[in-house]
Design an enzyme around this catalytic site. Structure first.
Site, PDB file in Angstrom:
ATOM      1  N   ALA A  33      -9.773 -14.886  -6.620  1.00 17.50           N
ATOM      2  CA  ALA A  33      -8.923 -15.967  -6.075  1.00 17.50           C
ATOM      3  C   ALA A  33      -9.216 -17.310  -6.737  1.00 17.50           C
ATOM      4  O   ALA A  33      -8.377 -18.209  -6.726  1.00 17.50           O
ATOM      5  CB  ALA A  33      -9.129 -16.068  -4.569  1.00 17.50           C
ATOM      6  N   ALA A  43      -8.177 -17.333  17.253  1.00 15.35           N
ATOM      7  CA  ALA A  43      -7.646 -17.466  18.622  1.00 15.35           C
ATOM      8  C   ALA A  43      -7.410 -16.078  19.180  1.00 15.35           C
ATOM      9  O   ALA A  43      -6.783 -15.231  18.508  1.00 15.35           O
ATOM     10  CB  ALA A  43      -6.343 -18.256  18.612  1.00 15.35           C
ATOM     11  N   GLU A 129       2.773  -8.681   2.977  1.00 16.17           N
ATOM     12  CA  GLU A 129       2.482  -7.368   2.379  1.00 16.17           C
ATOM     13  C   GLU A 129       2.121  -6.325   3.445  1.00 16.17           C
ATOM     14  O   GLU A 129       2.505  -5.151   3.349  1.00 16.17           O
ATOM     15  CB  GLU A 129       1.322  -7.522   1.380  1.00 16.17           C
ATOM     16  CG  GLU A 129       0.990  -6.272   0.603  1.00 16.17           C
ATOM     17  CD  GLU A 129       2.127  -5.796  -0.287  1.00 16.17           C
ATOM     18  OE1 GLU A 129       2.395  -6.442  -1.293  1.00 16.17           O
ATOM     19  OE2 GLU A 129       2.749  -4.759   0.036  1.00 16.17           O
ATOM     20  N   VAL A 132       4.835  -3.846   5.647  1.00 16.82           N
ATOM     21  CA  VAL A 132       5.521  -2.621   5.205  1.00 16.82           C
ATOM     22  C   VAL A 132       4.506  -1.654   4.595  1.00 16.82           C
ATOM     23  O   VAL A 132       3.829  -1.991   3.613  1.00 16.82           O
ATOM     24  CB  VAL A 132       6.628  -2.928   4.164  1.00 16.82           C
ATOM     25  CG1 VAL A 132       7.357  -1.644   3.777  1.00 16.82           C
ATOM     26  CG2 VAL A 132       7.615  -3.949   4.717  1.00 16.82           C
ATOM     27  N   ILE A 136      -0.354   0.134   1.312  1.00 17.01           N
ATOM     28  CA  ILE A 136       0.350   0.347   0.034  1.00 17.01           C
ATOM     29  C   ILE A 136       0.950  -0.990  -0.417  1.00 17.01           C
ATOM     30  O   ILE A 136       1.705  -1.603   0.340  1.00 17.01           O
ATOM     31  CB  ILE A 136       1.508   1.374   0.184  1.00 17.01           C
ATOM     32  CG1 ILE A 136       1.008   2.692   0.775  1.00 17.01           C
ATOM     33  CG2 ILE A 136       2.198   1.599  -1.154  1.00 17.01           C
ATOM     34  CD1 ILE A 136       2.126   3.701   1.051  1.00 17.01           C
ATOM     35  N   GLY A 187      -4.643   9.643  20.299  1.00 13.83           N
ATOM     36  CA  GLY A 187      -4.618   8.222  19.954  1.00 13.83           C
ATOM     37  C   GLY A 187      -3.797   7.901  18.714  1.00 13.83           C
ATOM     38  O   GLY A 187      -3.823   6.780  18.228  1.00 13.83           O
ATOM     39  N   ASP A 201      10.661   1.079  14.131  1.00 14.73           N
ATOM     40  CA  ASP A 201       9.609   0.535  13.258  1.00 14.73           C
ATOM     41  C   ASP A 201       9.968   0.778  11.779  1.00 14.73           C
ATOM     42  O   ASP A 201       9.870  -0.128  10.944  1.00 14.73           O
ATOM     43  CB  ASP A 201       8.272   1.197  13.620  1.00 14.73           C
ATOM     44  CG  ASP A 201       7.148   0.777  12.702  1.00 14.73           C
ATOM     45  OD1 ASP A 201       6.700  -0.380  12.805  1.00 14.73           O
ATOM     46  OD2 ASP A 201       6.730   1.603  11.862  1.00 14.73           O
ATOM     47  N   LYS A 205      10.960  -1.960   8.597  1.00 19.31           N
ATOM     48  CA  LYS A 205      10.321  -1.963   7.273  1.00 19.31           C
ATOM     49  C   LYS A 205      11.349  -1.770   6.154  1.00 19.31           C
ATOM     50  O   LYS A 205      11.294  -2.452   5.125  1.00 19.31           O
ATOM     51  CB  LYS A 205       9.251  -0.872   7.222  1.00 19.31           C
ATOM     52  CG  LYS A 205       8.079  -1.158   8.180  1.00 19.31           C
ATOM     53  CD  LYS A 205       7.179   0.057   8.353  1.00 19.31           C
ATOM     54  CE  LYS A 205       6.045  -0.205   9.325  1.00 19.31           C
ATOM     55  NZ  LYS A 205       5.334   1.022   9.734  1.00 19.31           N
ATOM     56  N   GLY A 302      -3.886   1.250  10.154  1.00 21.28           N
ATOM     57  CA  GLY A 302      -5.341   1.327  10.269  1.00 21.28           C
ATOM     58  C   GLY A 302      -5.982  -0.004   9.929  1.00 21.28           C
ATOM     59  O   GLY A 302      -5.385  -0.854   9.270  1.00 21.28           O
TER      60      GLY A 302
HETATM   61  N1  HSE Z   1       3.145   2.306  14.151  1.00 26.06           N
HETATM   62  C1  HSE Z   1       3.215   2.288  12.732  1.00 26.06           C
HETATM   63  C2  HSE Z   1       3.143   3.710  12.186  1.00 26.06           C
HETATM   64  C3  HSE Z   1       2.109   1.513  12.071  1.00 26.06           C
HETATM   65  O1  HSE Z   1       3.007   4.655  12.949  1.00 26.06           O
HETATM   66  O2  HSE Z   1       3.225   3.851  10.983  1.00 26.06           O
HETATM   67  C4  HSE Z   1       2.355   0.049  12.063  1.00 26.06           C
HETATM   68  O3  HSE Z   1       3.549  -0.267  11.438  1.00 26.06           O
END
Ligand code: HSE
Length: 440
Positions: A33, A43, A129, A132, A136, A187, A201, A205, A302
């Protein structure tokens, strides 16, 4: 030079990953950088937990506005999510002259036009970044790496939860509901998985990728969105027998009529690399006129994979912080005055091919009637599969499943033919229709 100072709004999974990776790779990141990057203020509503993550040297508050008001903070990372308070805070951070890094695809897909305009007017960057495909670097690839190309299409597995569910359905021959419960127990899926399983979702993206690829505004409201909740194990099995896998794809394409923007379960030839992306992994194919087809694969969610994307944005901003705003990479790849009004086409105008499954009475002439209706509509058949009689038992012994693959046709034509086929007395259940893409 003094390190650039970063304020973090929300320190959950991705926030903790960002803090830890920044600390662990501090020296290398600084080497790239050109100056240090430090999270100096956080916060979070749970101050005690946040303080335990970042240690005593970082100031933790429960009021996000205190971070935005701090004149020492150069970059604000928004990891709260959603359209509500996150939108207000991002706009306030921009108004305060802060650069913003966000992983919030929902916010940008719905309110991106307003947010990018505010950022441009103020001369600050909004980097996304991490919004999406998690780790990656697909935004960087589309916006910079493929900048020479006229992009023709993008197709991606951009939701890990649904890809995990589809992989389990195929591996174990189980129906959607059963696998969803298992995914929640493990989970992988949220307690409220609606945005994932209904395709929302993924649509957020692909809306962002479409804008960058084709130089159009972000228009989530124009996206066609269909999730995986109605898929049955039988369709996955039949698709397999015909040489295909079913994936939830986000697709955007340039056509003569405009831009296609859609998310739906899709049959993909099993021999394509993307058909073999399993579990919670993500993958995006992008086809440019010069480069041909490219493929990007990795973890779409993750803690540290997403942190990797957040920190890439921090490094970009740090490098360009003092540059003239006109010299920076535009938010949506194209300069604001080059954004086009090419329309997003309605789903009825989309051209694609289809998998149809019809539960029919097993009697003479049924198949001829069905194929006759397709012929009358000008829809060409690619393959037909009839379930073996010995696979059928009990009350269904006088019934059979007929599976038809078609060649390309316009969706409106298929809708009309489906209505006619459904009206036949020998078609006994609602017809299953799944779109198919060759991705050649
Ligand atoms: N919930 C999304 C997924 C991850 O299962 O890929 C965050 O965008």
């Amino acid at each position: 030079m003094k390190p650039i100072q970063v304020g973090l709004l929300g320190i959950g999974t991705v926030g903790s990953g960002t803090f830890n990776v920044l600390k662990r790779n501090q020296q290398e990141i600084q080497g790239r950088a050109g100056r240090g990057i430090e999270i100096t203020m956080v916060a979070d509503l749970d101050v005690a937990r946040a303080q335990s993550v970042v240690g005593p040297d970082v100031k933790v508050v429960n009021d996000a506005r205190a971070v935005i008001a701090n004149p020492d903070i150069d970059i604000v990372i928004e990891l709260i999510g959603g359209y509500g308070i996150a939108k207000a805070l991002v706009l306030e951070a921009i108004a305060a002259g802060k650069h913003v890094v966000t992983a919030n695809k929902a916010l940008l897909a719905v309110h991106g036009t307003e947010i990018f305009a505010a950022a441009s007017a103020k001369g600050v960057m909004v980097a996304f970044e991490a919004a999406v495909a998690g780790g990656i670097p697909i935004i960087k690839a589309l916006r910079e790496g493929l900048t020479a190309n006229r992009i023709q299409w993008i197709a991606g597995i951009i939701n890990g939860t649904t890809n995990f569910i589809l992989s389990e359905m195929r591996d174990k021959g189980l129906d959607f509901d059963v696998v969803l419960k298992e995914a929640q127990r493990l989970g992988y899926a949220e307690a409220d998985p609606t945005f994932d399983i209904e395709g929302v979702d993924a649509a957020h993206k692909v809306t962002l990728m479409s804008a960058i690829a084709f130089g159009i505004p972000v228009q989530f409201d124009k996206a066609y969105v269909e999730g995986i909740t109605k898929l049955g194990a039988a369709d996955i099995k039949y698709a397999e027998q015909l040489g295909y896998r079913i994936k939830l794809l986000g697709i955007t394409k340039r056509t003569a009529a405009g831009i296609e923007l859609r998310v739906h379960p899709t049959l993909v030839p099993a021999k394509r690399l993307i058909a073999n992306v399993e579990g919670a992994m993500n993958a995006v194919m992008a086809h440019g006129d010069a480069v041909g087809t490219t493929l990007y694969y990795g973890k779409g969610a993750g803690s540290e994979p997403t942190a990797s994307a957040v920190i890439a944005d921090l490094v970009d901003i740090t490098r360009l912080h003092t540059a003239d705003a006109a010299q920076r990479v535009p938010h949506l790849a194209f300069q604001p005055d080059a954004i086009s009004n090419t329309p997003v086409v309605a789903m009825s105008e989309v051209v694609t091919s289809y998998y149809l499954r019809l539960r029919v009475a097993d009697e003479a002439g049924v198949l001829a009637k069905v194929t006759g209706l397709l012929a009358e509509a000008g829809i060409s058949i690619d393959a037909v599969l009839q379930r073996e009689a010995d696979e059928i038992s009990g009350e269904a012994a006088t019934q059979t499943d007929v599976i038809i693959l078609t060649h390309d046709c316009v969706e409106a034509k298929m809708d009309a033919a489906l209505a006619q086929m459904q009206a036949l007395p020998t078609v006994l259940q609602p017809i299953t229709r799944i779109r198919k893409e060759e991705l050649a």
